[in-house]
Write a protein that holds these residues in place. Structure first.
Motif, PDB file in Angstrom:
ATOM      1  N   GLY A  52       0.315  -1.149  -0.168  1.00 30.32           N
ATOM      2  CA  GLY A  52      -0.046   0.027  -0.097  1.00 30.32           C
ATOM      3  C   GLY A  52       1.189   1.334  -0.258  1.00 30.32           C
ATOM      4  O   GLY A  52       2.137   1.230  -0.018  1.00 30.32           O
ATOM      5  N   ARG A  53      -0.038   3.046   0.114  1.00 27.94           N
ATOM      6  CA  ARG A  53       0.866   3.814  -0.598  1.00 27.94           C
ATOM      7  C   ARG A  53       1.031   4.174   1.061  1.00 27.94           C
ATOM      8  O   ARG A  53       0.773   4.359   2.105  1.00 27.94           O
ATOM      9  CB  ARG A  53      -0.225   4.743  -1.288  1.00 27.94           C
ATOM     10  CG  ARG A  53       0.061   4.336  -2.157  1.00 27.94           C
ATOM     11  CD  ARG A  53      -1.058   4.850  -3.261  1.00 27.94           C
ATOM     12  NE  ARG A  53      -0.367   6.403  -3.458  1.00 27.94           N
ATOM     13  CZ  ARG A  53       0.691   6.630  -4.678  1.00 27.94           C
ATOM     14  NH1 ARG A  53       0.075   6.194  -5.724  1.00 27.94           N
ATOM     15  NH2 ARG A  53       0.990   7.680  -4.673  1.00 27.94           N
ATOM     16  N   ARG A  54       2.360   4.781   1.627  1.00 28.71           N
ATOM     17  CA  ARG A  54       2.719   6.320   2.915  1.00 28.71           C
ATOM     18  C   ARG A  54       1.347   7.155   2.743  1.00 28.71           C
ATOM     19  O   ARG A  54       0.811   7.961   1.765  1.00 28.71           O
ATOM     20  CB  ARG A  54       3.981   6.415   2.544  1.00 28.71           C
ATOM     21  CG  ARG A  54       3.720   8.008   1.441  1.00 28.71           C
ATOM     22  CD  ARG A  54       5.244   8.676   2.065  1.00 28.71           C
ATOM     23  NE  ARG A  54       5.840   7.687   1.487  1.00 28.71           N
ATOM     24  CZ  ARG A  54       7.863   7.159   3.032  1.00 28.71           C
ATOM     25  NH1 ARG A  54       7.246   7.850   3.963  1.00 28.71           N
ATOM     26  NH2 ARG A  54       8.649   6.448   2.651  1.00 28.71           N
ATOM     27  N   ASP A  55       0.864   7.400   3.539  1.00 29.30           N
ATOM     28  CA  ASP A  55       0.033   8.604   4.136  1.00 29.30           C
ATOM     29  C   ASP A  55      -0.930   8.376   3.437  1.00 29.30           C
ATOM     30  O   ASP A  55      -1.829   9.398   2.730  1.00 29.30           O
ATOM     31  CB  ASP A  55       0.622   9.630   3.587  1.00 29.30           C
ATOM     32  CG  ASP A  55       2.307  10.575   4.361  1.00 29.30           C
ATOM     33  OD1 ASP A  55       2.443  10.133   5.546  1.00 29.30           O
ATOM     34  OD2 ASP A  55       3.159  11.010   3.057  1.00 29.30           O
ATOM     35  N   GLU A  56      -1.857   7.635   3.417  1.00 32.10           N
ATOM     36  CA  GLU A  56      -3.156   6.674   2.595  1.00 32.10           C
ATOM     37  C   GLU A  56      -4.283   7.539   3.465  1.00 32.10           C
ATOM     38  O   GLU A  56      -4.145   7.688   4.310  1.00 32.10           O
ATOM     39  CB  GLU A  56      -3.409   5.184   2.818  1.00 32.10           C
ATOM     40  CG  GLU A  56      -3.985   4.130   1.989  1.00 32.10           C
ATOM     41  CD  GLU A  56      -4.174   5.134   0.552  1.00 32.10           C
ATOM     42  OE1 GLU A  56      -4.704   6.613   0.614  1.00 32.10           O
ATOM     43  OE2 GLU A  56      -3.775   3.971  -0.553  1.00 32.10           O
ATOM     44  N   THR A  57      -5.547   6.880   2.846  1.00 32.61           N
ATOM     45  CA  THR A  57      -6.461   8.129   3.606  1.00 32.61           C
ATOM     46  C   THR A  57      -7.770   6.699   3.458  1.00 32.61           C
ATOM     47  O   THR A  57      -7.344   6.349   2.270  1.00 32.61           O
ATOM     48  CB  THR A  57      -7.121   8.852   3.728  1.00 32.61           C
ATOM     49  OG1 THR A  57      -7.542   8.792   2.263  1.00 32.61           O
ATOM     50  CG2 THR A  57      -6.304  10.045   3.950  1.00 32.61           C
ATOM     51  N   TRP A  58      -8.231   6.131   4.337  1.00 35.36           N
ATOM     52  CA  TRP A  58      -8.805   5.442   4.724  1.00 35.36           C
ATOM     53  C   TRP A  58     -10.602   5.298   4.387  1.00 35.36           C
ATOM     54  O   TRP A  58     -12.007   4.511   4.710  1.00 35.36           O
ATOM     55  CB  TRP A  58      -9.047   4.051   5.547  1.00 35.36           C
ATOM     56  CG  TRP A  58      -7.597   4.216   5.979  1.00 35.36           C
ATOM     57  CD1 TRP A  58      -6.417   4.402   6.289  1.00 35.36           C
ATOM     58  CD2 TRP A  58      -6.651   3.036   5.396  1.00 35.36           C
ATOM     59  NE1 TRP A  58      -5.588   4.032   5.947  1.00 35.36           N
ATOM     60  CE2 TRP A  58      -5.727   3.115   5.073  1.00 35.36           C
ATOM     61  CE3 TRP A  58      -6.832   1.910   4.444  1.00 35.36           C
ATOM     62  CZ2 TRP A  58      -4.910   2.000   4.607  1.00 35.36           C
ATOM     63  CZ3 TRP A  58      -6.193   0.621   3.200  1.00 35.36           C
ATOM     64  CH2 TRP A  58      -5.279   1.290   3.534  1.00 35.36           C
ATOM     65  N   THR A  59     -11.270   6.487   3.543  1.00 38.00           N
ATOM     66  CA  THR A  59     -12.782   7.568   3.414  1.00 38.00           C
ATOM     67  C   THR A  59     -13.378   5.349   2.852  1.00 38.00           C
ATOM     68  O   THR A  59     -14.442   5.863   3.143  1.00 38.00           O
ATOM     69  CB  THR A  59     -12.152   8.510   2.643  1.00 38.00           C
ATOM     70  OG1 THR A  59     -11.643   9.321   2.935  1.00 38.00           O
ATOM     71  CG2 THR A  59     -14.335   8.834   2.474  1.00 38.00           C
ATOM     72  N   PHE A  60     -12.827   5.747   1.281  1.00 35.65           N
ATOM     73  CA  PHE A  60     -13.437   4.599   0.647  1.00 35.65           C
ATOM     74  C   PHE A  60     -13.916   3.357   1.396  1.00 35.65           C
ATOM     75  O   PHE A  60     -14.875   2.660   1.685  1.00 35.65           O
ATOM     76  CB  PHE A  60     -12.577   3.715  -0.975  1.00 35.65           C
ATOM     77  CG  PHE A  60     -13.396   2.897  -1.136  1.00 35.65           C
ATOM     78  CD1 PHE A  60     -14.446   2.732  -1.524  1.00 35.65           C
ATOM     79  CD2 PHE A  60     -12.371   1.476  -1.202  1.00 35.65           C
ATOM     80  CE1 PHE A  60     -14.502   1.745  -2.558  1.00 35.65           C
ATOM     81  CE2 PHE A  60     -12.551   0.845  -1.957  1.00 35.65           C
ATOM     82  CZ  PHE A  60     -13.641   0.334  -2.309  1.00 35.65           C
ATOM     83  N   MET A  61     -12.796   2.443   2.204  1.00 38.14           N
ATOM     84  CA  MET A  61     -12.900   1.329   3.062  1.00 38.14           C
ATOM     85  C   MET A  61     -13.781   1.876   4.685  1.00 38.14           C
ATOM     86  O   MET A  61     -15.157   0.882   4.142  1.00 38.14           O
ATOM     87  CB  MET A  61     -11.683   1.146   3.614  1.00 38.14           C
ATOM     88  CG  MET A  61     -10.940  -0.234   3.641  1.00 38.14           C
ATOM     89  SD  MET A  61     -10.891  -1.227   2.015  1.00 38.14           S
ATOM     90  CE  MET A  61     -11.964  -2.450   2.071  1.00 38.14           C
TER      91      MET A  61
END
Ligand code: FO1
Length: 319
Positions: free
Chosen positions: A70-79
């Motif tokens: 996965g990617r750094r500084d990720e956000t999880w709004t979709f999940m």
């Protein structure tokens, strides 16, 4: 004069770290990283190619340093939104990562190959190496366990590698062949530009075996005639990350670096052994280079990469 060339075979996180080290260690040589696609699957209608993405994000400098995938500084709004709708959340796709899967799926549906899409993504991430899926046709890994047969990500993520492995199977259609980029790299290598083939410290059974199962690939690697060197995925008798040691025990083979050498068989010309396993050296009937293979920092990656390439070149000069 032809450009010197290194070919690496890689699976997930451990392999990508060494591939990153190779990319930074090679001053004037070209690097081709052949990546496992046996873990690929369709999830939420999207083509997910986990090991390809781990290579892209790691060499592109945008990988998540905690997970490795996965990617750094990720956000999880979709999940989070998906969870509220009662959707499947066992396989976590971050918002930025999701863009990769959506765009890849769109381009595959439009008729592009996985190799072409991967090459374009790599270019856009500024990667100075060729990242090459092992094949453009599906070859999939299935794990036979005491609880049934699982598709790879079902076994690995949904069941957290808990079921006891009995055997590993690769299923493929009749048309599976090395991707054009792999064939082009091997052709270039046959022109004597190749200096070494490096098998990265990925799981031999789950990550490297699918690459070698692509019809013709193992023979083509051997036919290059250049030194093939594997870096041990075991450190102090166990895997840094992932189920390599667990699977070896469940398959009933001795859990040790010497068994990895036996597993690769006549493919190898040399083996890079971790210093914590140095006592096993006498059990390995191949030239061995002993070093600290743990790659905690970017400097470690470059050091292990340099030592591996120098070792392989030494083998070449002995041949
Ligand atoms: N691994 C996990 O353990 N849990 C996850 O939710 C997960 C999501 C995921 C999403 C995209 C991706 O490219 C990789 C992801 N991985 C996840 C890693 C992946 O399943 C494995 O590490 C590899 O397939 C084995 O090399």
């Amino acid at each position: 004069m032809s450009t010197p060339h290194i070919l690496a075979l890689s699976g997930g996180v451990g392999g990508a770290k060494l591939a990153d080290g190779l990319m930074h260690a090679l001053d004037d040589a070209r690097l081709t990283v052949v990546v496992n696609t046996g873990d690929d699957f369709t999830h939420l209608g999207l083509h997910v190619s986990p090991d390809v993405d781990t290579a892209l994000y790691t060499l592109g400098g945008v990988a998540n340093p905690e997970t490795g995938w996965g990617r750094r500084d990720e956000t999880w709004t979709f999940m989070d939104a998906l969870a509220k709708l009662g959707g499947e959340t066992w396989f976590r796709l971050g918002d930025g990562d999701l863009a990769t899967h959506v765009e890849r799926t769109r381009r595959l549906a439009a008729g592009e190959t996985l190799s072409a899409i991967t090459a374009d993504f790599a270019r856009r991430l500024g990667i100075e190496a060729d990242i090459v899926p092992m094949s453009d046709q599906p070859l999939r890994t299935h794990v036979h366990t005491d609880e049934g047969i699982f598709d790879f990500q079902d076994y690995f993520v949904r069941h957290q590698c808990r079921p006891v492995t009995r055997s590993i199977e690769f299923t493929q259609g009749e048309d599976v062949r090395p991707s054009p980029a792999v064939r082009a790299a091997l052709a270039a290598l046959a022109d004597d530009a190749l200096e070494a083939i490096v098998i990265c410290p990925s799981n031999p059974y789950l990550s490297i075996a699918p690459i070698l199962a692509v019809p013709g690939l193992r023979d083509a690697l051997r036919a290059t005639g250049v030194p093939i060197v594997a870096v041990s995925p075991l450190v102090g008798g166990t895997a840094v990350k992932g189920p390599t040691a667990k699977i070896m025990a469940e398959l009933g083979v001795p859990v040790g670096a010497e068994q990895i050498v036996r597993y690769y068989g006549d493919l190898l010309d040399g083996f890079v052994l971790d210093v914590r396993d140095a006592h096993l050296q006498e059990r390995i009937a191949l030239p061995v280079h002993v070093t600290d293979t743990l790659m905690r920092t970017p400097q470690d990656r470059v050091r292990v990469a340099r030592e591996t390439v120098d070792f392989a070149k030494h083998l070449k000069s002995r041949a």
